[in-house]
Design an enzyme around this catalytic site. Structure first.
Site, PDB file in Angstrom:
ATOM      1  N   CYS A  51      41.283  37.655  40.936  1.00 56.75           N
ATOM      2  CA  CYS A  51      40.854  36.358  40.402  1.00 56.75           C
ATOM      3  C   CYS A  51      41.648  35.280  41.133  1.00 56.75           C
ATOM      4  O   CYS A  51      42.889  35.280  41.079  1.00 56.75           O
ATOM      5  CB  CYS A  51      41.129  36.309  38.890  1.00 56.75           C
ATOM      6  SG  CYS A  51      40.773  34.705  38.135  1.00 56.75           S
TER       7      CYS A  51
ATOM      8  N   MET B 149      46.071  39.422  38.234  1.00 60.37           N
ATOM      9  CA  MET B 149      44.710  39.716  37.786  1.00 60.37           C
ATOM     10  C   MET B 149      43.957  40.345  38.953  1.00 60.37           C
ATOM     11  O   MET B 149      43.323  39.664  39.769  1.00 60.37           O
ATOM     12  CB  MET B 149      44.012  38.464  37.270  1.00 60.37           C
ATOM     13  CG  MET B 149      42.701  38.769  36.562  1.00 60.37           C
ATOM     14  SD  MET B 149      42.092  37.326  35.647  1.00 60.37           S
ATOM     15  CE  MET B 149      40.567  37.991  35.036  1.00 60.37           C
TER      16      MET B 149
ATOM     17  N   HIS C  62      37.483  32.153  35.592  1.00 61.25           N
ATOM     18  CA  HIS C  62      37.937  33.275  36.412  1.00 61.25           C
ATOM     19  C   HIS C  62      37.021  33.419  37.616  1.00 61.25           C
ATOM     20  O   HIS C  62      35.938  32.824  37.664  1.00 61.25           O
ATOM     21  CB  HIS C  62      37.909  34.582  35.612  1.00 61.25           C
ATOM     22  CG  HIS C  62      38.885  34.651  34.497  1.00 61.25           C
ATOM     23  ND1 HIS C  62      40.251  34.647  34.685  1.00 61.25           N
ATOM     24  CD2 HIS C  62      38.702  34.741  33.149  1.00 61.25           C
ATOM     25  CE1 HIS C  62      40.858  34.745  33.519  1.00 61.25           C
ATOM     26  NE2 HIS C  62      39.940  34.784  32.561  1.00 61.25           N
TER      27      HIS C  62
ATOM     28  N   HIS D 214      44.231  33.342  39.140  1.00 56.78           N
ATOM     29  CA  HIS D 214      45.225  34.168  38.451  1.00 56.78           C
ATOM     30  C   HIS D 214      45.733  35.330  39.312  1.00 56.78           C
ATOM     31  O   HIS D 214      46.275  36.298  38.787  1.00 56.78           O
ATOM     32  CB  HIS D 214      44.631  34.679  37.127  1.00 56.78           C
ATOM     33  CG  HIS D 214      44.131  33.558  36.281  1.00 56.78           C
ATOM     34  ND1 HIS D 214      42.784  33.379  36.008  1.00 56.78           N
ATOM     35  CD2 HIS D 214      44.787  32.533  35.696  1.00 56.78           C
ATOM     36  CE1 HIS D 214      42.642  32.284  35.272  1.00 56.78           C
ATOM     37  NE2 HIS D 214      43.833  31.748  35.076  1.00 56.78           N
TER      38      HIS D 214
END
Length: 123
Positions: A108, A116, A59, A111
């Site tokens: 992120c 995210m 991440h 993501h």
């Protein structure tokens, strides 16, 4: 009170007054569910937020509009510099100290399309 106790009390009081306040640290987890938990946290200026990657995935913690596929996924208060953790491996962590009050929105990189996204409110 005898002089010995007064001297000890005076020393303890002076020492306590000389110890600087310690800034607080707030922890956010980066999860396998592709979210930050908690999604929003409030901290005081000077506090540090630590993101722990508790997932099996890589991440990032990115608050840089130049790196976002959707600029709406980033918000920085006036005077705040963009930041990016780089890749945080499973089990790793990243910390950032917030000095400029306001609302920060971050995401992120791998993501972002999955939503995210998190936020920090610095009071």
């Amino acid at each position: 009170m005898d002089r010995g106790k007064i001297a000890v009390l005076a020393f303890a009081t002076a020492f306590t007054a000389a110890v600087p306040a310690v800034a607080a640290e707030t922890v956010v987890e980066m999860t396998n569910r592709l979210n930050y938990t908690p999604e929003t946290v409030a901290v005081s200026a000077g506090d540090t937020v630590r993101w722990n990657n508790t997932s099996d995935l890589v991440h990032t913690v990115t608050a840089d509009p130049a790196k976002a596929s959707d600029p709406a996924h980033v918000r920085l208060p006036d005077g705040a510099e963009p930041f990016d953790s780089g890749s945080v491996q499973a089990g790793g962590s990243y910390s950032h100290t917030f000095t400029v009050p306001g609302e920060y929105t971050y995401f992120c990189i791998p993501h972002e399309a999955a939503g995210m996204i998190g936020s920090i409110v610095v009071e």
